[in-house]
Scaffold this motif. Sequence first.
Motif, PDB file in Angstrom:
ATOM      1  N   ARG A  31       0.832  -1.212   0.000  1.00 40.83           N
ATOM      2  CA  ARG A  31       0.000   0.000   0.000  1.00 40.83           C
ATOM      3  C   ARG A  31       0.867   1.264   0.000  1.00 40.83           C
ATOM      4  O   ARG A  31       1.974   1.310   0.501  1.00 40.83           O
ATOM      5  CB  ARG A  31      -0.993   0.028   1.153  1.00 40.83           C
TER       6      ARG A  31
ATOM      7  N   GLU B 241      -0.884  10.313   7.923  1.00 39.37           N
ATOM      8  CA  GLU B 241       0.053   9.346   8.523  1.00 39.37           C
ATOM      9  C   GLU B 241      -0.075   9.359  10.041  1.00 39.37           C
ATOM     10  O   GLU B 241      -0.159  10.434  10.657  1.00 39.37           O
ATOM     11  CB  GLU B 241       1.471   9.740   8.093  1.00 39.37           C
ATOM     12  N   HIS B 242      -0.096   8.170  10.620  1.00 42.93           N
ATOM     13  CA  HIS B 242      -0.239   7.974  12.079  1.00 42.93           C
ATOM     14  C   HIS B 242      -1.597   8.453  12.594  1.00 42.93           C
ATOM     15  O   HIS B 242      -1.778   8.606  13.794  1.00 42.93           O
ATOM     16  CB  HIS B 242       0.900   8.657  12.855  1.00 42.93           C
TER      17      HIS B 242
ATOM     18  N   ASP C 126      -4.372   6.717  11.723  1.00 40.66           N
ATOM     19  CA  ASP C 126      -5.328   5.581  11.776  1.00 40.66           C
ATOM     20  C   ASP C 126      -5.591   5.102  13.194  1.00 40.66           C
ATOM     21  O   ASP C 126      -6.733   4.938  13.601  1.00 40.66           O
ATOM     22  CB  ASP C 126      -4.932   4.430  10.824  1.00 40.66           C
ATOM     23  N   TYR C 127      -4.532   4.945  13.998  1.00 46.24           N
ATOM     24  CA  TYR C 127      -4.777   4.470  15.374  1.00 46.24           C
ATOM     25  C   TYR C 127      -5.279   5.599  16.278  1.00 46.24           C
ATOM     26  O   TYR C 127      -5.506   5.390  17.462  1.00 46.24           O
ATOM     27  CB  TYR C 127      -3.529   3.782  15.958  1.00 46.24           C
TER      28      TYR C 127
ATOM     29  N   GLY D 181      -0.256  -1.270  15.744  1.00 47.09           N
ATOM     30  CA  GLY D 181      -0.638  -0.515  14.544  1.00 47.09           C
ATOM     31  C   GLY D 181      -2.144  -0.346  14.384  1.00 47.09           C
ATOM     32  O   GLY D 181      -2.939  -0.989  15.086  1.00 47.09           O
ATOM     33  N   GLY D 182      -2.521   0.516  13.443  1.00 51.54           N
ATOM     34  CA  GLY D 182      -3.934   0.730  13.116  1.00 51.54           C
ATOM     35  C   GLY D 182      -4.378  -0.215  12.015  1.00 51.54           C
ATOM     36  O   GLY D 182      -3.724  -1.231  11.758  1.00 51.54           O
TER      37      GLY D 182
ATOM     38  N   MET E  25      -5.188   0.853   8.697  1.00 54.32           N
ATOM     39  CA  MET E  25      -5.112   1.417   7.345  1.00 54.32           C
ATOM     40  C   MET E  25      -4.603   0.393   6.319  1.00 54.32           C
ATOM     41  O   MET E  25      -5.195   0.239   5.241  1.00 54.32           O
ATOM     42  CB  MET E  25      -4.174   2.635   7.344  1.00 54.32           C
ATOM     43  N   ASP E  26      -3.501  -0.271   6.647  1.00 46.88           N
ATOM     44  CA  ASP E  26      -2.852  -1.133   5.652  1.00 46.88           C
ATOM     45  C   ASP E  26      -3.774  -2.288   5.267  1.00 46.88           C
ATOM     46  O   ASP E  26      -3.987  -2.583   4.088  1.00 46.88           O
ATOM     47  CB  ASP E  26      -1.533  -1.686   6.201  1.00 46.88           C
TER      48      ASP E  26
ATOM     49  N   LEU F  10       9.009  -2.027  12.497  1.00 46.96           N
ATOM     50  CA  LEU F  10       8.411  -0.939  13.291  1.00 46.96           C
ATOM     51  C   LEU F  10       8.263  -1.275  14.777  1.00 46.96           C
ATOM     52  O   LEU F  10       8.272  -0.388  15.624  1.00 46.96           O
ATOM     53  CB  LEU F  10       7.035  -0.569  12.722  1.00 46.96           C
TER      54      LEU F  10
ATOM     55  N   TYR G  32       7.447   3.618  17.380  1.00 49.21           N
ATOM     56  CA  TYR G  32       6.047   3.610  16.930  1.00 49.21           C
ATOM     57  C   TYR G  32       5.093   3.428  18.117  1.00 49.21           C
ATOM     58  O   TYR G  32       4.163   4.210  18.318  1.00 49.21           O
ATOM     59  CB  TYR G  32       5.853   2.491  15.894  1.00 49.21           C
TER      60      TYR G  32
ATOM     61  N   GLY H 292       4.299   6.087   5.510  1.00 45.31           N
ATOM     62  CA  GLY H 292       4.217   4.920   6.393  1.00 45.31           C
ATOM     63  C   GLY H 292       4.629   5.271   7.816  1.00 45.31           C
ATOM     64  O   GLY H 292       4.597   6.436   8.217  1.00 45.31           O
ATOM     65  N   GLY H 293       5.035   4.259   8.553  1.00 43.70           N
ATOM     66  CA  GLY H 293       5.348   4.444   9.967  1.00 43.70           C
ATOM     67  C   GLY H 293       6.552   5.338  10.225  1.00 43.70           C
ATOM     68  O   GLY H 293       6.656   5.968  11.268  1.00 43.70           O
TER      69      GLY H 293
HETATM   70  C1  GLA Z   1       2.268   1.615   9.730  1.00 46.30           C
HETATM   71  C2  GLA Z   1       1.066   1.001  10.436  1.00 46.30           C
HETATM   72  C3  GLA Z   1      -0.228   1.710  10.015  1.00 46.30           C
HETATM   73  C4  GLA Z   1      -0.100   3.226  10.175  1.00 46.30           C
HETATM   74  C5  GLA Z   1       1.191   3.738   9.525  1.00 46.30           C
HETATM   75  C6  GLA Z   1       1.427   5.200   9.798  1.00 46.30           C
HETATM   76  O1  GLA Z   1       2.196   1.371   8.365  1.00 46.30           O
HETATM   77  O2  GLA Z   1       0.957  -0.374  10.138  1.00 46.30           O
HETATM   78  O3  GLA Z   1      -1.308   1.200  10.767  1.00 46.30           O
HETATM   79  O4  GLA Z   1      -0.178   3.591  11.525  1.00 46.30           O
HETATM   80  O5  GLA Z   1       2.322   3.014   9.975  1.00 46.30           O
HETATM   81  O6  GLA Z   1       0.451   5.973   9.188  1.00 46.30           O
END
Ligand code: GLA
Length: 368
Positions: free
Chosen positions: A10, A16-17, A19-20, A148-149, A151-152, A197, A202, A317-318
């Motif tokens: 993706r 960015e960041h 989602d959580y 993580g959230g 999104m991915d 990560l 993170y 990304g992260g």
């Molecule tokens: C990583 C996590 C995602 C998101 C991004 C930052 O990819 O897996 O859930 O938090 O970092 O946007």
Amino acid sequence: MKIKVTSPGRVNLIGEHTDYNGGYVLPCALDLTIDLFIEKKSNQSYVETDLGYSMSFNVNTAFKKSNKHWENYVLGVINELKQIKSELSNFSCSIKSTLPYGAGISSSSALVCGLIKGLSILNNLSLDNSEIINLSRNVEHNYIGLLGGIMDQFTILNAKKNTAILLDCEKLYSKFIKLEFKEYKLLLLDTNVKHNLANTEYNKRVSECNESLQIINRLCKKNYSNLSQVKRLDLSLSKEKLGETLYKRASYILDENQRVINSVEFLENRKLKEFGQLMYESHFGLKNYYEVSCKELDFLVEYSMNYEQILGSRMMGGGFGGCTLSLIKESLIDKYIREIKQEYFSKFKRKLNPIIANLNEGIQTSLN
Ligand code: GLA
């Protein structure tokens, strides 16, 4: 019966960041994929990758965490699926990938979602996308240690070609945004600063955001369920109590959410220059306020500002490594890649991997 699952990486245009933090993101799926070929076996399971790793086990014996990082993705998936159906079939899985790992383009979620999807078909579990997303997040949280959230995973499962997903990560409301970049392309530059990560800050950012939310709720007598809902006035009222670091983290989240909303409007009206400007703002927010960038990413973004044919650039990304995403005029790409590769090598003694990001469908399966 052989099941083939094609699971994409993706790209996140902006957001960015968030989602959580229950905020907005604007991701798409790449045409680079992890392909899994899965078949039923009678006594023993076997997984092999084209990177030369392999593992064998019996799905129905209990297993502990492995000391080999990648094996925990596989074992985590099996443990999670066993909570749904206690007896699973043994299987063989051969993995081939065009998706670089550790580059911030979500190779781990592509692997996990792909394996869950394939094993769900093999074991007649009929999991829907939201169940796969939840299971995949559990694997990341419980077996990899990354908080993580979603999104991915959401992107990998739901993406459409040449389209971004505006996703509200709290309500899981999504809207497809058709993309039209005219004579511009999305270019990823992989710093080759590899990251897992789970070993970065993170998770610390996740807890800083939770702490900020608690402070704001307590002080302002509010009941916000996530940081993205916080009103600017309440953030300002809490500034002193939050202290410098938490205030920076929380204001970044509020700003970034707003940037996603503005980006959608710009992209829908083909205002690419304005969208590009928001990419830069996002990067400097991630660098200075959220503090998840690194010198290699900063160098690439700052270098891109010398070119008016590059409308925007940011780490993606992260963070803490991985790649930058830039919106660049197609006619400049070859020259720019030659130049930036040299500059990057002479500064960091590292190879830079350019990837032109073509946007494709989410996960695909076929049987034969
Ligand atoms: C990583 C996590 C995602 C998101 C991004 C930052 O990819 O897996 O859930 O938090 O970092 O946007």
